[in-house]
Design a protein around this motif. Structure first.
Motif, short mmCIF file in Angstrom:
data_model
loop_
_atom_site.label_atom_id
_atom_site.label_comp_id
_atom_site.label_asym_id
_atom_site.label_seq_id
_atom_site.Cartn_x
_atom_site.Cartn_y
_atom_site.Cartn_z
N GLY A 167 16.27 -8.97 -43.18
CA GLY A 167 17.43 -9.67 -43.73
C GLY A 167 18.28 -10.28 -42.63
N GLU A 168 18.33 -9.62 -41.46
CA GLU A 168 19.10 -10.18 -40.35
C GLU A 168 18.54 -11.53 -39.91
OE1 GLU A 168 19.54 -5.72 -40.27
OE2 GLU A 168 17.90 -7.15 -40.56
N ASP A 169 17.21 -11.68 -39.95
CA ASP A 169 16.60 -12.95 -39.58
C ASP A 169 16.88 -14.01 -40.64
OD1 ASP A 169 15.48 -12.25 -37.12
OD2 ASP A 169 13.73 -11.34 -38.08
N LEU A 170 16.91 -13.60 -41.90
CA LEU A 170 17.19 -14.56 -42.98
C LEU A 170 18.64 -15.03 -42.93
CD1 LEU A 170 15.29 -12.72 -45.83
CD2 LEU A 170 14.71 -14.98 -44.94
N GLN A 171 19.52 -14.22 -42.36
CA GLN A 171 20.93 -14.59 -42.26
C GLN A 171 21.25 -15.32 -40.95
OE1 GLN A 171 23.10 -10.93 -42.82
NE2 GLN A 171 22.96 -11.04 -45.04
N SER A 172 20.26 -15.38 -40.07
CA SER A 172 20.48 -16.01 -38.77
C SER A 172 20.61 -17.52 -38.90
CB SER A 172 19.31 -15.69 -37.83
OG SER A 172 19.40 -16.43 -36.63
N THR A 173 21.55 -18.08 -38.14
CA THR A 173 21.72 -19.54 -38.11
C THR A 173 21.07 -20.16 -36.88
OG1 THR A 173 23.86 -19.27 -36.99
CG2 THR A 173 23.88 -19.41 -39.40
N ALA A 174 20.34 -19.36 -36.11
CA ALA A 174 19.68 -19.87 -34.91
C ALA A 174 18.58 -20.86 -35.29
CB ALA A 174 19.09 -18.72 -34.09
N ALA A 175 18.65 -22.06 -34.74
CA ALA A 175 17.69 -23.11 -35.10
C ALA A 175 16.26 -22.75 -34.69
CB ALA A 175 18.10 -24.43 -34.45
#
Length: 353
Positions: A167-175
């Motif tokens: 879930g942390e990756d799904l919430q990440s805004t890193a392009a």
């Protein structure tokens, strides 16, 4: 074809050289099968792999089953949800139930397309789940598919690839975040929402943001194909906590369904919508408001909460009464109906207003 892992497109090779995994040396070995009999070639291909060339060069080395393109166009299903929403438990229960014949009522059988990947998924998740152990959350940085199945049914034979990332990756805004890249090639999505304890949500809370849902919806909308043909479902997990709360209670009592009924699915979707709106989880209704074909379901992967082993301070948890999945196949059945794997007049109406 488009690789589900790196999302690059490339021509699938038709040469007789495939990769076989050498368990003893833990490495792939190139093998020319052209001199083998047709029967041996077919058997080796079913157990072999082809390395993805990853033309963009932006993903670690990865392989796909050598027979990946021998069937109908692959179905790529991604699970989207916040940390601790229960994605891994839901996917584990869903694949387990499918292997136990849960889709036979819809004339669909389940097999592994990637034998090694499924064996790994079984040992890491299904076996532990069946023993009653609570599963750990997905690690961040995962780019590989969780499992690749082969479904056979009225709509033909089709590979189904499942992605479950943190879930942390799904919430990440890193392009440059590669873990959520499956959204580029996904042709179906299961959005996973976990309710809080109903005792704490007697009154509608202030509307909250669901960042994992919001980011995924926006990225899916930004694809060239848009949202016109993308089927999605919203699964309210941990619904066993709502077993005495209307309207979830009446759906949980029904258990697994044995036929596709578009009217019934629409009724459950309406009740889930009402529940989420009532508790102030309107942000989690974004998929329903965005996509033209969407269903909503109450599900429970385990049938109850896990408790700490040996005291509250222990991080390990166990389902003391074992696991009793409830309606975990309903989101998948809706996806299969909306993508033509389940056929018929009722299936063609699933997810429509």
């Amino acid at each position: 074809m488009r690789c589900p892992i790196c999302a690059d497109e490339y021509p699938w090779p038709d040469d007789p050289v495939i990769s076989l995994f050498d368990e003893e040396n833990d490495a792939y070995q190139l093998v020319d099968v052209s001199t083998a009999t047709p029967e041996k070639q077919a058997d080796l291909a079913r157990r072999g792999y082809r390395e993805c060339p990853n033309p963009s060069g932006d993903t670690p080395q990865h392989y796909l089953p050598a027979t990946y393109v021998d069937y109908l166009a692959p179905l790529v299903i991604g699970l989207v949800g916040a940390p601790a929403s229960g994605k891994t438990h839901l996917l584990t229960a869903m694949i387990r139930q499918a292997y136990m014949g849960g889709l036979r009522a819809h004339r669909i059988t389940t097999a592994a397309l990637d034998f090694r990947r499924h064996a790994d998924f079984r040992s890491r998740y299904i076996d532990r789940f069946e023993k009653g152990d609570a599963l750990p959350g997905t690690e961040t940085g995962v780019v590989e598919a969780a499992d690749i199945l082969l479904l056979r049914g009225p709509g033909g034979e089709r590979p189904v690839t499942f992605f479950d990332v943190a879930g942390e990756d799904l919430q990440s805004t890193a392009a440059l975040n590669r873990s959520s890249r499956f959204l580029v090639g996904a042709n179906a999505v299961i959005f996973v929402y976990a309710p809080e304890d109903p005792l704490e949500t007697k009154e509608a809370a202030a509307p909250t943001e669901n960042r994992s849902f919001d980011l995924a919806v926006e990225r899916l909308q930004g694809r060239p194909a848009g949202t016109d043909r993308l089927p999605v479902t919203v699964a309210v997990t941990k619904s066993d906590r709502l077993r005495y709360v209307a309207p979830a209670d009446r759906w949980l009592r029904r258990g697994d369904e044995h036929m596709v009924d578009a009217t019934r699915i629409r009724a459950e979707s309406r009740d889930v919508f009402s529940y989420l709106h009532h508790i102030g989880a309107g942000a989690s209704l974004g998929p329903f408001e965005t996509f033209k074909r969407c269903t909503l379901h109450f599900v429970s992967a385990s049938g109850g909460d896990a408790i700490p082993v040996g005291g509250r301070g222990n991080l390990d948890k166990h389902f003391a009464r074992g696991v009793r999945p409830i309606r975990v196949l309903e989101p998948l059945v809706s996806i299969l109906a909306m993508t033509g794997m389940i056929t018929g007049p009722e299936a063609s109406k699933v997810g429509l207003p």
